[in-house]
Scaffold this motif. Structure first.
Motif, PDB file in Angstrom:
ATOM      1  N   ARG A  17       0.838  -1.196   0.000  1.00 24.94           N
ATOM      2  CA  ARG A  17       0.000   0.000   0.000  1.00 24.94           C
ATOM      3  C   ARG A  17       0.874   1.247   0.000  1.00 24.94           C
ATOM      4  NH1 ARG A  17      -4.779   0.149   4.324  1.00 24.94           N
ATOM      5  NH2 ARG A  17      -4.831  -1.945   3.445  1.00 24.94           N
ATOM      6  N   ARG A  18       0.452   2.257  -0.749  1.00 29.92           N
ATOM      7  CA  ARG A  18       1.219   3.496  -0.829  1.00 29.92           C
ATOM      8  C   ARG A  18       0.566   4.570   0.052  1.00 29.92           C
ATOM      9  NH1 ARG A  18       5.187   2.779  -4.430  1.00 29.92           N
ATOM     10  NH2 ARG A  18       5.924   4.893  -3.975  1.00 29.92           N
ATOM     11  N   HIS A  19       1.416   5.357   0.678  1.00 28.02           N
ATOM     12  CA  HIS A  19       0.952   6.410   1.573  1.00 28.02           C
ATOM     13  C   HIS A  19       1.646   7.721   1.227  1.00 28.02           C
ATOM     14  CE1 HIS A  19      -0.636   3.226   4.258  1.00 28.02           C
ATOM     15  NE2 HIS A  19       0.506   2.604   4.003  1.00 28.02           N
ATOM     16  N   ARG A  20       0.983   8.828   1.511  1.00 38.42           N
ATOM     17  CA  ARG A  20       1.610  10.135   1.413  1.00 38.42           C
ATOM     18  C   ARG A  20       2.078  10.523   2.811  1.00 38.42           C
ATOM     19  NH1 ARG A  20       3.317  11.657  -3.174  1.00 38.42           N
ATOM     20  NH2 ARG A  20       2.978  13.876  -2.739  1.00 38.42           N
ATOM     21  N   TYR A  21       3.356  10.852   2.928  1.00 39.67           N
ATOM     22  CA  TYR A  21       3.923  11.140   4.244  1.00 39.67           C
ATOM     23  C   TYR A  21       4.553  12.529   4.243  1.00 39.67           C
ATOM     24  CZ  TYR A  21       6.881  10.951   8.372  1.00 39.67           C
ATOM     25  OH  TYR A  21       7.484  11.237   9.579  1.00 39.67           O
ATOM     26  N   THR A  22       4.228  13.297   5.274  1.00 40.12           N
ATOM     27  CA  THR A  22       4.805  14.620   5.469  1.00 40.12           C
ATOM     28  C   THR A  22       5.659  14.614   6.725  1.00 40.12           C
ATOM     29  OG1 THR A  22       2.884  15.673   4.438  1.00 40.12           O
ATOM     30  CG2 THR A  22       4.323  17.077   5.777  1.00 40.12           C
TER      31      THR A  22
END
Length: 228
Positions: A17-22
Motif C-alpha cells: 500500500r502506498r501512503h503520502r507522508y509529510t
C-alpha cells in the motif's frame, strides 16, 4: 542545496500500500521550526527492532545553525507494519529544511506510543534549555530514563499511576549523579507519590494526549516557569 518536498510517497514493504507522508517539524532552541530532509527516491524499511542511536537523525537549523537530534521519521501502515521513512543521508547533519511558516512550532507531539511520550519529554526539556538529551546510562525500574547535564529524567508511558517507589528511585538516581530528577507520566501519580515528590523537590509532569506536559506539583510549576 535545494528544498525537498514536504511530502513523499511511501510504499509499505509488507502489503504494498502506498501512503503520502509529510515530515513533522520540531522547534529549534532558537524557536525556528526544522524538519529532516526526506528522500523521495529511497525505499522505506520495516522496523523490526529498535536501538536508541538508530531512532534519531541529526538536523541542522537553517536559521541559527544549531544541530539537534530528532526522532527518525516513521509511518504506521494499517496492515500493522511500522515503516522507517527514508531520509536524505547526504543532507543529514547539514542545514535542515525550514517549513514556510515563521511561527515557532509547538513543543509537543500527539502521544500514541511510548516513543511519542519520550519525544514529547525531549521537546519539553529542550524548551528548558537542555539540548544534549540522551538515553540514561542507568535504566529505571519502570519507564524510560533520559539524561542531560544536570538533570535525570524518567518517562513513564505505562497505564498505571507512578508509585512512591518510582519517585524515590528517581530521586536517589539523581542524587548519585549530582543532578535533579524530573518525572513525566502518562497516567499520573499515586497520592503518596505526589506527597513524597513535594518533600524531595521532584518536579512531576503529566503528559496529556496532545503531548503537552502539565505540571502537577509546586516544583514542576516552578520549573515550567523557566521554559522558553
Amino acid at each position: 542545496m535545494g528544498v525537498m518536498s514536504e511530502t513523499i510517497s511511501v510504499c509499505c514493504t509488507a502489503c504494498g500500500r502506498r501512503h503520502r507522508y509529510t515530515a513533522p517539524s520540531y522547534p529549534c532552541v532558537c524557536g525556528a521550526p526544522v524538519a529532516p530532509e526526506l528522500d523521495p527516491r529511497g525505499a522505506a524499511t520495516a522496523v523490526t527492532h529498535r536501538t536508541w542511536d538508530e531512532e534519531w537523525v541529526a538536523v541542522r537549523c537553517a536559521a541559527c545553525g544549531a544541530q539537534s537530534r530528532w526522532p527518525r521519521p516513521e509511518l504506521g501502515c494499517p496492515c500493522g507494519t511500522v515503516l522507517s521513512v527514508p531520509v536524505d543521508r547526504a543532507a543529514t547533519g547539514r542545514t535542515g529544511r525550514t517549513p514556510g511558516s515563521r511561527v515557532p512550532a509547538h513543543r509537543a507531539v500527539p502521544i500514541r506510543t511510548a516513543r511519542d511520550a519520550v519525544t514529547a519529554a525531549v521537546l519539553y526539556l529542550r524548551g528548558l534549555g537542555h539540548r544534549d538529551v540522551r538515553r540514561a546510562d542507568q535504566r529505571p525500574l519502570s519507564g524510560i530514563g533520559l539524561a542531560a547535564p544536570g538533570i535525570v529524567v524518567q518517562v513513564d508511558p505505562t497505564v498505571g499511576p507512578a508509585s512512591v517507589r518510582d519517585v524515590e528511585c528517581l530521586w536517589l538516581t539523581a542524587m548519585a549523579e549530582s543532578a535533579r530528577g524530573v518525572y513525566f507520566s502518562l497516567a499520573g501519580y499515586a497520592e503518596d507519590a505526589r506527597a513524597r515528590a513535594d518533600l524531595l523537590d521532584v518536579p512531576l509532569f503529566v503528559l496529556d494526549p496532545s503531548g503537552v506536559p502539565r505540571p502537577v506539583n509546586a516544583p514542576a510549576v516552578a520549573l515550567d516557569a523557566t521554559a522558553g
